[in-house]
Enzyme design. Structure first.
Site, PDB file in Angstrom:
ATOM      1  NE  ARG A  15     -54.287 -77.154 -30.393  1.00 24.69           N
ATOM      2  CZ  ARG A  15     -54.833 -75.937 -30.190  1.00 24.69           C
ATOM      3  NH1 ARG A  15     -54.885 -75.436 -28.919  1.00 24.69           N
ATOM      4  NH2 ARG A  15     -55.346 -75.595 -31.441  1.00 24.69           N
ATOM      5  CE  LYS A  34     -70.065 -64.808 -42.095  1.00 24.83           C
ATOM      6  NZ  LYS A  34     -69.913 -64.046 -41.005  1.00 24.83           N
ATOM      7  N   GLY A  52     -59.661 -75.408 -38.684  1.00 27.00           N
ATOM      8  CA  GLY A  52     -60.255 -76.141 -37.668  1.00 27.00           C
ATOM      9  C   GLY A  52     -61.010 -77.121 -38.097  1.00 27.00           C
ATOM     10  N   GLY A 110     -55.682 -70.506 -37.172  1.00 28.68           N
ATOM     11  CA  GLY A 110     -55.527 -69.042 -37.445  1.00 28.68           C
ATOM     12  C   GLY A 110     -54.027 -68.713 -38.106  1.00 28.68           C
TER      13      GLY A 110
END
Length: 395
Positions: free
Chosen positions: A35, A197, A353, A376
């Protein structure tokens, strides 16, 4: 949209929101500086113009001023990546921060203490944002990983720079890459959605059905679809309350002429363990006591053909439990197919991720067109949402 290239930073102080929320070991050494590396081009451009740089970031989720979350621990790594001295302010607001900013000379870099030491940051407090804004002349948002949060330093602060705000090079690249998949794609477009999911990906699936030609569904989500279609899934993970939803998705896809591809065979195991016994079985006929943990060879053959024919590829989520060596093959092979297709001229965007972790772990990162830095934030953009941190610069 205004980017760094629209400004000359000569003798200006650039206040940059970066995402230096990096992992530290027990001795407070940075274990992954990606990062920080990602923010380097933005910082370099400002310094090359003759400007100075004030960096603000959060680290972790501190409750008050916890020393383990102090950004002092990363100063030496930031200095090493930038190849120059980095000054550190032990606060991000108040007299101390203001004096450090006032005394900054062109060519210098100042890192402020953790923004989240103050609850006002996450609360999006206007007074706190205004205080931060007084530190610099031009506001630069280069933190895609936090662009989906309306925090003081990522969104609220922008109103105090009506004409002097822009995207950093990293954030601009993120927006451009996502736009290239969602709005300016070359067909055929394939989305690969994995993970456990359906519920966590439902909005993404619904939003991108209008934009893709093929959708490959893998990972644990597979079994909700297979069960909905009448298959036997043994002990595989399944969201029983989402069976109707799975059928609805398949119906919508049919109406929109999108081909949905589900694994036809899986590597099944008799326990959720790397040492479990395994067998390759038809995805619709998994025996009781067994669970599907990776895509099987026939599925991978099918997926390879689709990926090789694609001109735009979005990958979000693994095909199996890649953290366990014996169930990593599907994810590795998928990554290799996408890499090969990219080398043949396709545009590939990897985000989320687990997919990002997988491409890094298996050494495929350099072979993808773009690997997103924000999990996200990327998901929310794929869901069709406008991110507050991006909107604040556009306004």
């Amino acid at each position: 949209m205004k980017t760094l290239k629209d400004f000359n930073f000569n003798n200006k102080k650039a206040l940059i929101r970066v995402d230096f929320n990096v992992p530290l070991d027990e001795h407070f050494n940075v274990t992954d500086d990606n990062r920080i590396e990602a923010a380097k081009p933005t910082i370099d451009k400002i310094l090359a113009d003759g400007g100075s740089v004030i960096l603000m970031s959060h680290l972790g989720r501190p409750k008050g001023k916890e020393d383990k979350y102090s950004l002092k621990h990363i100063v030496s790594t930031v200095a090493k990546v930038l190849d120059k001295e980095v000054l550190f302010a032990t606060d991000c607001r108040g007299e101390l921060a203001q004096n450090a900013a006032d005394n900054l000379q062109p060519g210098q870099v100042l890192l402020l203490e953790n923004l989240r030491y103050y609850p006002e940051e996450e609360a999006g407090d206007v007074a706190f944002a205004k205080e931060l804004a007084q530190l610099g002349d031009i506001y630069v948002n280069d933190a895609f990983g936090t662009a989906h949060r309306a925090h003081a330093s990522t969104t609220i602060i922008a109103q105090f720079f009506p004409n002097n705000k822009c995207f950093g090079l990293l954030l601009a690249k993120e927006i451009e890459s996502l736009n290239r998949v969602l709005n300016n794609s070359v067909k055929p477009v394939t989305a690969v959605l994995g993970g456990s999911k359906v519920s966590s990906k439902i909005t993404v699936i619904e939003n991108i059905l209008d934009k893709v030609d093929h959708m490959i569904i893998g990972g644990g989500m597979t079994f909700t679809f297979v069960k909905a279609l009448g298959g036997t899934i043994g002990d595989s993970i399944c969201e029983d309350d989402k069976l109707d939803l799975a059928l609805e998705i398949l119906e919508k896809a049919k109406q929109k002429n999108v081909q949905i591809h589900i694994p036809v065979d899986v590597v099944a195991a008799n326990a959720f363990s790397n040492d479990a016994e395994t067998q390759i079985v038809d995805v619709r006929e998994i025996p009781n006591g067994w669970q599907g943990l990776d895509a099987g060879p026939k599925s991978l053959e099918n997926f390879k053909k689709i990926i090789m024919d694609s001109k735009t590829i979005l990958w979000n989520g693994p095909l199996g439990v890649f953290e366990m060596e014996n169930f990593a093959n599907g994810t590795i092979k998928l990554g290799e197919f996408i890499a090969e297709s990219t080398e043949n001229g396709a545009f590939s965007l990897v985000g989320g991720g687990d997919s990002v972790a997988a491409v890094k772990q298996f050494g495929l990162e350099e072979r993808m067109s773009y690997v997103s830095t924000g999990g996200g934030a990327m998901l929310e953009m794929l869901e069709g949402r406008v991110l507050p941190g991006i909107q604040a610069i556009l306004d």
